[in-house]
Structure formats: C-alpha cells, structure tokens
Write a protein that holds these residues in place. Sequence first.
Motif, PDB file in Angstrom:
ATOM      1  N   LEU A 183      -1.284  10.386   4.951  1.00  0.00           N
ATOM      2  CA  LEU A 183      -1.668   9.188   5.712  1.00  0.00           C
ATOM      3  C   LEU A 183      -1.429   9.365   7.203  1.00  0.00           C
ATOM      4  O   LEU A 183      -0.335   9.738   7.622  1.00  0.00           O
ATOM      5  N   SER A 190       3.268   2.122   0.683  1.00  0.00           N
ATOM      6  CA  SER A 190       2.547   3.080   1.534  1.00  0.00           C
ATOM      7  C   SER A 190       3.259   3.355   2.857  1.00  0.00           C
ATOM      8  O   SER A 190       2.855   4.228   3.619  1.00  0.00           O
ATOM      9  N   ILE A 200      -9.074   6.007   1.306  1.00  0.00           N
ATOM     10  CA  ILE A 200      -8.332   5.947   2.578  1.00  0.00           C
ATOM     11  C   ILE A 200      -9.318   5.966   3.749  1.00  0.00           C
ATOM     12  O   ILE A 200     -10.255   6.768   3.763  1.00  0.00           O
ATOM     13  N   PHE A 232      -7.001   6.954  -4.747  1.00  0.00           N
ATOM     14  CA  PHE A 232      -6.754   6.209  -3.509  1.00  0.00           C
ATOM     15  C   PHE A 232      -7.951   6.421  -2.588  1.00  0.00           C
ATOM     16  O   PHE A 232      -8.400   7.553  -2.391  1.00  0.00           O
ATOM     17  N   GLN A 261      -0.203   0.445  -3.823  1.00  0.00           N
ATOM     18  CA  GLN A 261      -0.067   0.876  -2.425  1.00  0.00           C
ATOM     19  C   GLN A 261       1.064   0.129  -1.732  1.00  0.00           C
ATOM     20  O   GLN A 261       1.168   0.154  -0.505  1.00  0.00           O
ATOM     21  N   PRO A 295      -5.094   1.432  -4.974  1.00  0.00           N
ATOM     22  CA  PRO A 295      -5.787   2.472  -5.704  1.00  0.00           C
ATOM     23  C   PRO A 295      -6.425   1.945  -6.995  1.00  0.00           C
ATOM     24  O   PRO A 295      -6.084   0.881  -7.475  1.00  0.00           O
ATOM     25  N   PHE A 350       4.829   8.569  -0.120  1.00  0.00           N
ATOM     26  CA  PHE A 350       3.428   8.152  -0.121  1.00  0.00           C
ATOM     27  C   PHE A 350       2.659   8.803   1.011  1.00  0.00           C
ATOM     28  O   PHE A 350       1.573   9.351   0.814  1.00  0.00           O
ATOM     29  N   LEU A 387      -0.534  11.232   0.358  1.00  0.00           N
ATOM     30  CA  LEU A 387      -1.862  10.796   0.815  1.00  0.00           C
ATOM     31  C   LEU A 387      -2.226  11.386   2.174  1.00  0.00           C
ATOM     32  O   LEU A 387      -3.325  11.160   2.666  1.00  0.00           O
ATOM     33  N   SER A 390      -5.784   2.985   6.521  1.00  0.00           N
ATOM     34  CA  SER A 390      -5.381   2.047   5.476  1.00  0.00           C
ATOM     35  C   SER A 390      -5.757   2.611   4.115  1.00  0.00           C
ATOM     36  O   SER A 390      -6.690   3.404   3.989  1.00  0.00           O
ATOM     37  N   VAL A 391      -5.016   2.138   3.098  1.00  0.00           N
ATOM     38  CA  VAL A 391      -5.277   2.566   1.718  1.00  0.00           C
ATOM     39  C   VAL A 391      -5.967   1.420   0.986  1.00  0.00           C
ATOM     40  O   VAL A 391      -5.546   0.272   1.099  1.00  0.00           O
TER      41      VAL A 391
END
Lengths: 186, 186
Positions: free
Chosen positions: B153, B142, B104, B102, B139, B162, B147, B151, B158-159
């Motif tokens: 996050l 997400s 990011i 991923f 994703q 992947p 998730f 990640l 934003s992702v």
Amino acid sequence: MNSTIETIMNRRSIRFFENREIPRSDLETIIEAGNCAPTGSGRDWRFTVVSSKKLIKELSETAVPAYEGFMTQAPEHFREIRRQIDAVTDDPIYYNAPAVIFVISGAMTASSDCPMVCQNMMLSASSMGIGSCWVYFGQIASEQEKFKEVLNLQEGESVFGPIILGYPSDNQPPAAPLKTAQVEWN
Amino acid sequence: MNSTIETIMNRRSIRFFENREIPRSDLETIIEAGNCAPTGSGRDWRFTVVSSKKLIKELSETAVPAYEGFMTQAPEHFREIRRQIDAVTDDPIYYNAPAVIFVISGAMTASSDCPMVCQNMMLSASSMGIGSCWVYFGQIASEQEKFKEVLNLQEGESVFGPIILGYPSDNQPPAAPLKTAQVEWN
C-alpha cells in the motif's frame, strides 16, 4: 465464457443514442437489477428516473454553468477530450438520452453500495441491448435548487451516477483499448 | 429474463465455503471481469490476490483486534448479528475463504470505479458457481504494517472490498428477503 461474463466483458460506455424511448417495463427490470446489489445497510437507497425530455433539458441547462466552471480548472488533455464530445452533442450533460436514473442514498455504506447498484443497472441494460454510461457531470449541479427539487434531495443524501440509458446509435466512437489488469498473487 | 439478469438477481452474499481451492484460471477470469468495469480514470487500479492459507490467517489475526475494538462501539443489533456469525466461524474476517481479492487504487474516481470492479468480480464468480462477499472488516486493519506490506500500500491508495471467494457450502443461512425498490418516475 458464459453469457454473464460475455455481457461484463463486452459492455462499454455509450453516450450516443437513437431517438427512441425505452419501454417502462425494461426500465423497471433495470431498476430491479440495481436493487439486487449487495449492501451493508439493508438496501437503503432510492431511484429517481427522469425520462421527460423537457425535464432532462432543464436539468441539463441547470448543470451547464457548473460544467463550464469545472472545465476552466480542468487539465488541458481533459478539456481536449470534452471539446471533441461537445462538438458532436448539444447536451454535454445527459447526451439527449431518453432516460436518466439517479441513485440516491444517505446510508453509512452508500459509497460502496450505490456504485454496485449502478453497475447492476448498466450490465442488465447491456444484456437487453440498451446502452448506458455513468455521467459524472450529471450530478455536478446537485447543490442547485432545481436539482434538489427534482430529486427531493435531503440533508445527508448523496447522488450516485446518474446513469444515462438508451439504444446505441450507429455513430459510436471507437472504444478505448482495454488495459491489462495489474495483479499480484500471494 | 436473460441469464445475465438471472445472475444479477440470484447472486447473494456467501460467507460459508467448502474446503476447496478455486482454479487459478477461474480467478484470472474473475479479475479480467473486474478489470472491464467502467472507469473515470483509465482503469487506474490493481488487484492483490491472497490464497495462501497461512497468509490469510495472518491477515485475519492482524485484523481481529481492530474488529473487536470496532465491536465495542457498534450498536447492539449489529453486535447481535456478529455474535451469530462469530459462533459459527473461527475466522470472523475472511471466513476461511480459499481466496481473497483486494482492489487497490489511488485514482480520482476510485470510490466510484472500484466498487463496480468488485461487483463485476462477484457477478462473474456467481455465474461460475463461485460464491463471494464484500467483507468490510477485511480492510479494517489497513493501517497495520502487515497489511501495508502484503498489499504494498502506497500513500494515497485506498483498498476496496476485499472480496472473499469460494464454493458455497451446504450450510448457508437463509437469505434476507429483498426490499422492494423505492422509485420515483418523472
């Protein structure tokens, strides 16, 4: 390290060029490489190549007011970077590049696909000794009639890049040091 | 044609893999290649690699409901493509790939930068005999807690991708024929 990885790792953005044209066949190879990018929408993109000096100058002049307007709002450190660039070029938009390629798409996955098209173009160019750069300001005036006309821009289409291309001149500024990748392993 | 251009032109999306791990050093090379992408925001991105089979399975299971929800809205031709894929894999999200990366970022230019990071990763992988694919559904969940936790996050991030990675198995479906590039010369 194989030569693809060498190309990827040695590529850097080039904004200063020799006054020398790129052969049409090399531009075709660069576009063909771009066209091989992955896609979620069936390669629903198109390319506009501008290599007429007159037309590049016209597009640049169309963009300058928008560029200067943007600059009045930009943070001081960014304005300082641009002042240094502006001091050494009379074309702050396309840098007198001998060729500019616009990638245009209105596809659902354009925002993911088209930067990969651009990167394929820049890597293939680099592998042939041709320098390139994604110039964000090169599309800053895409709402202007002149731009719409040259690119034949339709409702719903976006412009990616453009990518300026040319043979690197000897006076390149030093490359910024590469930041170490931040990675988490799971 | 030099070997960088050969890699670019011969790369295709790979979704079916041998049950074989990718050496950590190769994943590191792939990430280093990704990290060499051009950037408008000082390489302000990060990578999360998932190669734990258990964790990939958990992420996949988290994504399946969102994937199935999406499918109920998708056009019939798309659902037909996916039915063919679903018939030959028990993991319609990550295709049992041995590694998923991923990318990011919350940077201003992330949407242009990060697909180029992904393309650098896919090309370097391809040059080493490792197949890859940008999996959009990877994703799709997400917004789910699982998730966000894996990640790490943050708000505003934003992702991208992947990218699934692995050694191509023998049973690849035929590649779609390449559409000729649509080019206008000025």
